[in-house]
Design a protein around this motif. Structure first.
Motif, PDB file in Angstrom:
ATOM      1  N   ILE A  15      17.198  32.558  88.762  1.00  0.00           N
ATOM      2  CA  ILE A  15      16.160  32.928  89.769  1.00  0.00           C
ATOM      3  C   ILE A  15      15.691  31.310  90.277  1.00  0.00           C
ATOM      4  N   VAL A  16      15.517  30.416  89.247  1.00  0.00           N
ATOM      5  CA  VAL A  16      14.790  29.313  89.395  1.00  0.00           C
ATOM      6  C   VAL A  16      16.002  28.373  90.232  1.00  0.00           C
ATOM      7  N   TYR A  17      17.209  28.372  89.502  1.00  0.00           N
ATOM      8  CA  TYR A  17      18.281  27.334  89.982  1.00  0.00           C
ATOM      9  C   TYR A  17      18.488  27.485  91.308  1.00  0.00           C
ATOM     10  N   GLY A  18      18.304  28.393  92.125  1.00  0.00           N
ATOM     11  CA  GLY A  18      18.552  28.848  93.479  1.00  0.00           C
ATOM     12  C   GLY A  18      17.575  28.243  94.116  1.00  0.00           C
ATOM     13  N   ALA A  19      16.386  27.794  93.656  1.00  0.00           N
ATOM     14  CA  ALA A  19      15.406  27.160  94.308  1.00  0.00           C
ATOM     15  C   ALA A  19      15.111  25.755  94.280  1.00  0.00           C
ATOM     16  N   TYR A  20      15.882  25.046  93.421  1.00  0.00           N
ATOM     17  CA  TYR A  20      15.343  23.890  93.067  1.00  0.00           C
ATOM     18  C   TYR A  20      16.547  22.787  92.864  1.00  0.00           C
ATOM     19  N   GLN A  21      16.263  21.342  93.055  1.00  0.00           N
ATOM     20  CA  GLN A  21      17.133  20.544  92.150  1.00  0.00           C
ATOM     21  C   GLN A  21      16.698  20.383  90.911  1.00  0.00           C
ATOM     22  N   TYR A  22      17.503  20.342  89.959  1.00  0.00           N
ATOM     23  CA  TYR A  22      16.887  20.377  88.601  1.00  0.00           C
ATOM     24  C   TYR A  22      17.980  19.649  87.749  1.00  0.00           C
ATOM     25  N   LEU A  23      17.454  19.237  86.296  1.00  0.00           N
ATOM     26  CA  LEU A  23      18.376  18.600  85.444  1.00  0.00           C
ATOM     27  C   LEU A  23      18.812  19.796  84.410  1.00  0.00           C
ATOM     28  N   PRO A  24      20.102  19.867  84.271  1.00  0.00           N
ATOM     29  CA  PRO A  24      20.425  20.928  83.408  1.00  0.00           C
ATOM     30  C   PRO A  24      19.912  21.002  82.012  1.00  0.00           C
ATOM     31  N   SER A  25      19.676  21.976  81.528  1.00  0.00           N
ATOM     32  CA  SER A  25      18.814  22.187  80.019  1.00  0.00           C
ATOM     33  C   SER A  25      19.548  23.415  79.421  1.00  0.00           C
ATOM     34  N   GLN A  26      19.669  23.375  77.999  1.00  0.00           N
ATOM     35  CA  GLN A  26      19.635  24.494  77.240  1.00  0.00           C
ATOM     36  C   GLN A  26      18.484  25.083  76.229  1.00  0.00           C
ATOM     37  N   ALA A  27      17.339  24.492  77.059  1.00  0.00           N
ATOM     38  CA  ALA A  27      16.197  24.832  76.290  1.00  0.00           C
ATOM     39  C   ALA A  27      15.472  25.827  76.949  1.00  0.00           C
ATOM     40  N   SER A  28      14.562  26.337  76.661  1.00  0.00           N
ATOM     41  CA  SER A  28      13.787  27.312  77.303  1.00  0.00           C
ATOM     42  C   SER A  28      12.705  26.865  78.622  1.00  0.00           C
ATOM     43  N   PHE A  29      13.260  25.542  78.865  1.00  0.00           N
ATOM     44  CA  PHE A  29      12.417  24.888  80.200  1.00  0.00           C
ATOM     45  C   PHE A  29      13.448  24.216  80.983  1.00  0.00           C
ATOM     46  N   ILE A  30      13.103  23.827  82.206  1.00  0.00           N
ATOM     47  CA  ILE A  30      14.017  22.874  83.092  1.00  0.00           C
ATOM     48  C   ILE A  30      13.113  21.849  83.584  1.00  0.00           C
ATOM     49  N   PHE A  31      13.503  20.776  84.024  1.00  0.00           N
ATOM     50  CA  PHE A  31      13.006  19.828  84.962  1.00  0.00           C
ATOM     51  C   PHE A  31      13.550  20.023  86.193  1.00  0.00           C
ATOM     52  N   HIS A  32      12.276  20.331  87.068  1.00  0.00           N
ATOM     53  CA  HIS A  32      12.939  20.284  88.541  1.00  0.00           C
ATOM     54  C   HIS A  32      12.277  19.256  89.305  1.00  0.00           C
ATOM     55  N   GLU A  33      12.986  18.834  90.266  1.00  0.00           N
ATOM     56  CA  GLU A  33      12.501  17.716  91.334  1.00  0.00           C
ATOM     57  C   GLU A  33      11.375  18.214  92.155  1.00  0.00           C
ATOM     58  N   ILE A  34      10.476  17.354  92.291  1.00  0.00           N
ATOM     59  CA  ILE A  34       9.075  17.565  93.311  1.00  0.00           C
ATOM     60  C   ILE A  34       9.359  16.398  94.360  1.00  0.00           C
ATOM     61  N   LYS A  35       9.246  16.712  95.525  1.00  0.00           N
ATOM     62  CA  LYS A  35       9.396  15.726  96.582  1.00  0.00           C
ATOM     63  C   LYS A  35       7.830  15.600  96.912  1.00  0.00           C
ATOM     64  N   GLY A  36       7.296  14.205  96.554  1.00  0.00           N
ATOM     65  CA  GLY A  36       5.914  14.238  96.653  1.00  0.00           C
ATOM     66  C   GLY A  36       5.028  13.837  95.571  1.00  0.00           C
ATOM     67  N   ASP A  37       3.811  14.035  95.422  1.00  0.00           N
ATOM     68  CA  ASP A  37       3.093  13.832  94.047  1.00  0.00           C
ATOM     69  C   ASP A  37       2.910  14.858  93.328  1.00  0.00           C
ATOM     70  N   VAL A  38       3.579  14.615  92.089  1.00  0.00           N
ATOM     71  CA  VAL A  38       3.600  15.697  91.048  1.00  0.00           C
ATOM     72  C   VAL A  38       2.336  16.284  90.729  1.00  0.00           C
ATOM     73  N   GLN A  39       1.351  15.324  90.359  1.00  0.00           N
ATOM     74  CA  GLN A  39      -0.063  15.768  90.373  1.00  0.00           C
ATOM     75  C   GLN A  39      -0.464  16.938  91.195  1.00  0.00           C
ATOM     76  N   THR A  40      -0.314  16.539  92.524  1.00  0.00           N
ATOM     77  CA  THR A  40      -0.936  17.427  93.520  1.00  0.00           C
ATOM     78  C   THR A  40      -0.014  18.703  93.423  1.00  0.00           C
ATOM     79  N   TYR A  41       1.095  18.870  93.279  1.00  0.00           N
ATOM     80  CA  TYR A  41       1.975  19.976  93.173  1.00  0.00           C
ATOM     81  C   TYR A  41       1.438  20.799  91.865  1.00  0.00           C
ATOM     82  N   ILE A  42       1.228  20.077  90.811  1.00  0.00           N
ATOM     83  CA  ILE A  42       0.659  20.865  89.504  1.00  0.00           C
ATOM     84  C   ILE A  42      -0.838  21.643  89.901  1.00  0.00           C
TER      85      ILE A  42
END
Length: 86
Positions: A9-36
């Protein structure tokens, strides 16, 4: 495995760093805190930026219905120009 469904579901929506954990790191274009903050305003809790991996946000994978809501909010952010498409 459930996490595989969530990742699809998520991989089709973002640029991300591969992970085998229960989370992913996804790229944010712009200020990350504003996004949060904007995600929080929509009832979605996303993680903080992790130095030295700047420009990315941590997303813990939830249930498929939760991830579908997340992707819909992300799409609305794109329509408003708050995040960029791949």
């Amino acid at each position: 495995m459930e996490s595989t469904k969530f990742r699809r579901i998520v991989y089709g929506a973002y640029q991300y760093l591969p992970s085998q954990a229960s989370f992913i790191f996804h790229e944010i274009k712009g200020d990350v805190q504003t996004y949060i903050n904007r995600m929080r305003e929509h009832g979605i809790a996303v993680g903080r930026e992790f130095a030295p991996i700047t420009g990315f946000n941590r997303l813990t994978l939830g249930r498929p219905d939760e991830m579908a809501v997340f992707v819909e909010v992300l799409k609305s952010f794109r329509e408003q120009g708050w995040v960029q498409s791949l």
